[in-house]
Design a protein around this motif. Structure first.
Motif, short mmCIF file in Angstrom:
data_model
loop_
_atom_site.label_atom_id
_atom_site.label_comp_id
_atom_site.label_asym_id
_atom_site.label_seq_id
_atom_site.Cartn_x
_atom_site.Cartn_y
_atom_site.Cartn_z
N TRP A 112 1.59 -0.28 1.15
CA TRP A 112 1.13 0.11 2.49
C TRP A 112 2.28 0.29 3.47
N SER A 113 3.35 -0.44 3.26
CA SER A 113 4.52 -0.23 4.11
C SER A 113 5.08 1.17 3.89
N TYR A 137 -4.32 -4.16 7.08
CA TYR A 137 -3.44 -2.99 7.11
C TYR A 137 -2.18 -3.25 7.93
N VAL A 177 1.25 -1.14 7.88
CA VAL A 177 0.79 0.10 8.52
C VAL A 177 0.85 -0.08 10.04
N LYS A 184 -1.28 4.09 14.00
CA LYS A 184 -1.69 5.10 13.02
C LYS A 184 -3.09 4.82 12.46
N VAL A 244 -4.19 6.92 9.36
CA VAL A 244 -4.91 6.25 8.27
C VAL A 244 -6.33 6.05 8.76
N GLY A 295 2.58 3.74 5.29
CA GLY A 295 2.65 3.73 6.74
C GLY A 295 3.79 4.56 7.30
#
Length: 273
Positions: free
Chosen positions: A179-180, A237, A242, A246, A189, A183
């Motif tokens: 997820w990093s 998230y 993230v 976003k 997202v 992101g």
């Protein structure tokens, strides 16, 4: 009807869905007659309201009756099909005068948390990002990449090889910092904070289909155990890399019904039949 949409009050449109061939990556219209005027209606609106953004979206739960998760899995198994899809989807986006690509890869329709296809997804997103940046540089524009994602913590952490409690789920396809990386790649997202519960929950306790926070109540492990809520999913998230700016919470403008074994307390926690 796209001709009747209040475009002056809309900031972002996701045109769903455009079809693709899972073996070759070729892109095509799913509803030729409808798309012939629907796509162009949005194209004209973008010209009339230049602040508005429009995305061509690929995926969904199903296309023409088939779940798209296995289609994406096959598409991303070949560098050639990924490259062809990327080339054709970006070309279609530019031809329509749209501003980006949206990918709705609902992998959980066909795959368990322990095999969530993180590696393929990340390769796919990186390829699209590179192509969109190149097209934007050539056109003097900023093209965006957005994705639709699950609103349950168990699905979120599964892509990083974890269970909700932080233990390993043994996913061979996991990416530890998935997820990093995502992101840093995508622009929005879009979290599907709905469908948490419904008529498909046969044998389970009836509970809400979309709410800010869910709690386990007594023996009914309806919320915290999986983290199926807006609050829990957004926290997951952001804590996994993230950026909050976003994230877009998906709020359903509809209701769902289910048959409950009894009507006491509005059917809450009654067995779904």
């Amino acid at each position: 009807n796209p001709y009747n949409m209040p475009f002056s009050k809309i900031n972002d449109i996701i045109y769903a869905f455009i079809g693709f061939d899972k073996a070759t990556g070729n892109v095509f219209a799913l509803g030729g007659e409808a798309d012939s005027w629907g796509l162009s209606a949005v194209s004209r609106a973008v010209l009339q309201y230049p602040y508005m953004k429009a995305h061509l979206s690929f995926g969904g739960w199903t296309n023409a009756g088939a779940t798209t998760a296995p289609m994406f899995a096959q598409l991303t198994s070949s560098d050639a099909s990924i490259a062809n899809f990327t080339k054709q989807s970006v070309a279609a986006m530019r031809a329509a005068g749209y501003d980006g690509i949206d990918i709705d890869w609902e992998w959980w329709s066909d795959y368990g948390n322990n095999v969530a296809p993180a590696q393929k997804m990340l390769t796919f997103y990186k390829t699209l990002r590179t192509a969109l940046d190149a097209a934007g540089k050539a056109d003097g524009k900023t093209y965006t990449l957005t994705i639709a994602v699950n609103g349950g913590v168990d699905r979120i952490v599964a892509l990083q090889g974890q269970n909700v409690d932080g233990t390993s789920n043994g996913n061979p396809n996991a990416v530890a910092n998935f997820w990093s990386q995502v992101g840093s790649i995508v622009d929005h997202v879009n979290v599907m904070n709905y469908y948490y519960h419904g008529g498909w929950d046969a044998g389970a306790p009836a509970y809400f289909q979309a709410a800010y926070a869910f709690s386990n109540v007594g023996s009914n492990k309806v919320g915290v155990t999986e983290g199926w809520s807006i609050q829990d999913s957004m926290t997951s998230y952001t804590s996994n890399g993230v950026p909050a700016k976003k994230l877009v919470a998906g709020i359903p403008l509809y209701v769902r019904t289910m048959n409950a074994a009894a009507g006491s307390n509005g059917g809450l926690f009654q067995t779904v039949t």
